[in-house]
Design a protein around this motif. Structure first.
Motif, PDB file in Angstrom:
ATOM      1  N   SER A 192      -5.488  -1.740   7.143  1.00 30.60           N
ATOM      2  CA  SER A 192      -5.754  -1.556   5.718  1.00 30.60           C
ATOM      3  C   SER A 192      -7.118  -2.141   5.331  1.00 30.60           C
ATOM      4  O   SER A 192      -7.441  -3.276   5.690  1.00 30.60           O
ATOM      5  CB  SER A 192      -4.647  -2.248   4.932  1.00 30.60           C
ATOM      6  N   GLN A 227       0.856  -1.190   0.000  1.00 32.75           N
ATOM      7  CA  GLN A 227       0.000   0.000   0.000  1.00 32.75           C
ATOM      8  C   GLN A 227       0.890   1.238   0.000  1.00 32.75           C
ATOM      9  O   GLN A 227       0.788   2.090  -0.880  1.00 32.75           O
ATOM     10  CB  GLN A 227      -0.907  -0.028   1.239  1.00 32.75           C
ATOM     11  N   ALA A 252      -7.466  -0.387   0.598  1.00 37.38           N
ATOM     12  CA  ALA A 252      -6.280  -0.748  -0.194  1.00 37.38           C
ATOM     13  C   ALA A 252      -6.274  -2.247  -0.465  1.00 37.38           C
ATOM     14  O   ALA A 252      -5.938  -2.688  -1.567  1.00 37.38           O
ATOM     15  CB  ALA A 252      -4.996  -0.323   0.511  1.00 37.38           C
ATOM     16  N   ASN A 270      -0.132   1.463  -3.858  1.00 36.94           N
ATOM     17  CA  ASN A 270      -1.122   2.538  -3.775  1.00 36.94           C
ATOM     18  C   ASN A 270      -0.454   3.900  -3.959  1.00 36.94           C
ATOM     19  O   ASN A 270      -0.919   4.716  -4.731  1.00 36.94           O
ATOM     20  CB  ASN A 270      -1.868   2.476  -2.434  1.00 36.94           C
TER      21      ASN A 270
END
Ligand code: F6R
Length: 360
Positions: free
Chosen positions: A151, A100, A154, A125
């Motif tokens: 998370s 992420q 994500a 991400n």
């Protein structure tokens, strides 16, 4: 800033239909799967996916997809193990990292270790991150800024990108099981609406939270691609509610963990009606025979077939079993979230955890 929610995590869970739609819009083009970055899968014989935490769980879901859809052998590794193990990277291997933040120290080191020995891909991400910059090809997941330490959106967008890459790989490799591109596009396009419907289990999750909050241990079970999701449910729950949780493949139950089962143990069973449903139900019955408290997460058909004797059920929308991991992330998140809220823990910033782990 939290858009009316109590926590960033709640906001991010509720954003998922939109963030999922955003990534699909960027990868689907006029009936085709056309990622914003390109990678040719034709010369690739095996895929090694390396990541930490939830991103590693996404990798283990992707293993099912790449193997089933693209007939490409996949190995998943934890970055902190991969980087120090001196792994064998055979010719024809692609190494994919998932992150992420794009800054996780172990994942970045794993990527650097693979450079020069394999083609490298990243699923990230944060577009300006070290991992996005250093990988040969970077696939953005376009989930937007994720603030909650746990998370959520994500993970869902990682899964969506990984599924689309698995289909792309299947098409490039001419895998018989890939199905047609148009069929995949239709299934993917329906996902944001299904995730939005899945959010309807929230009231039930909230109602159950006080019971789960009393537990000292919780078991999560699943088979096939639901096995990684059991890990996701357990990880989310322990990190924000501090309740000990463990995930097992349903078939492993009788090889040890069944000894833990008694009437104080909630057992969350993730079981959409797929080809493995009856097998999972028989494992669930073994739990119930020992007075374990089963929380069955299934669809309407599963609820009709297997509700007998369960403690509680969450009834999910019906979905193609291949896509089910994306949908079943939602109850995994909501059970953890409401249990933590009930316990009064700091959901967005759980103790001892950091959003981005830039030291090993
Ligand atoms: C769990 C969680 C962590 C991260 C892990 C990897 O909810 O958020 O397990 O998934 O620290 O982080 P990234 O994806 O930034 O490499």
């Amino acid at each position: 800033e939290k858009a009316g929610h109590k926590h960033f995590m709640a906001k991010e869970i509720h954003e998922q239909p939109q963030t999922l739609k955003d990534v699909l819009d960027a990868y689907l083009d006029d009936g085709r799967i056309a990622p914003p970055a390109t990678f040719d899968w034709t010369g690739i014989d095996r895929l090694t996916i390396v990541a930490c935490g939830t991103a590693h769980i996404a990798a283990t879901v992707a293993k099912y997809w790449f193997e089933k859809i693209a007939r490409l052998p996949v190995e998943c590794d934890i970055a902190s193990e991969f980087r120090y193990r001196d792994p064998v990277i055979a010719p024809g291997t692609a190494v994919m990292v998932i992150s992420q933040s794009g800054e996780t120290a172990d994942t970045l080191a794993a990527l650097r270790h693979a450079q020069g020995q394999a083609r490298t891909l990243a699923v990230v991400n944060v577009a300006e991150s070290s991992i996005a910059r250093e990988a040969e090809v970077a696939f953005p997941i376009l989930a937007g800024v994720e603030i909650g330490v746990a998370s959520t959106k994500a993970f869902v967008n990682q899964l969506a990108v990984l599924l689309m890459l698995a289909v792309r790989a299947g098409l490039d490799r001419g895998a018989a099981t890939a199905g047609t591109e148009a069929e995949w596009v239709a299934k993917l396009t329906a996902l944001p609406g299904l995730v939005s419907q899945a959010l309807a289990v929230e009231d039930r999750c909230e109602a159950l939270a006080h019971r789960l909050a009393e537990a000292t241990d919780i078991l999560f079970l699943g088979r096939g691609p639901m096995y990684p999701l059991a890990h996701e449910g357990a990880l989310k729950l322990k990190e924000i509610s501090y309740i000990h949780a463990e995930a097992y493949a349903s078939g492993e139950l009788k090889h040890g963990p069944i000894a833990l089962v008694d009437r104080t143990l909630p057992v969350v069973v993730l079981a959409p009606t797929d080809a493995l449903f009856d097998k999972t139900v028989s494992n669930m019955q073994e739990v119930m025979a020992r007075e374990g408290q089963v929380l069955l997460v299934t669809d309407a058909e599963g609820a009709r077939r297997a509700s007998h004797g369960v403690w509680e059920m969450l009834v999910m929308p019906t979905v193609d079993p291949v896509l089910a991991p994306i949908l079943y992330a939602v109850p995994a998140q909501l059970l953890a979230y409401h249990t933590a809220v009930h316990k009064g823990t700091d959901v967005d910033q759980p103790r001892n955890l950091a959003k981005s782990v830039t030291v090993e």
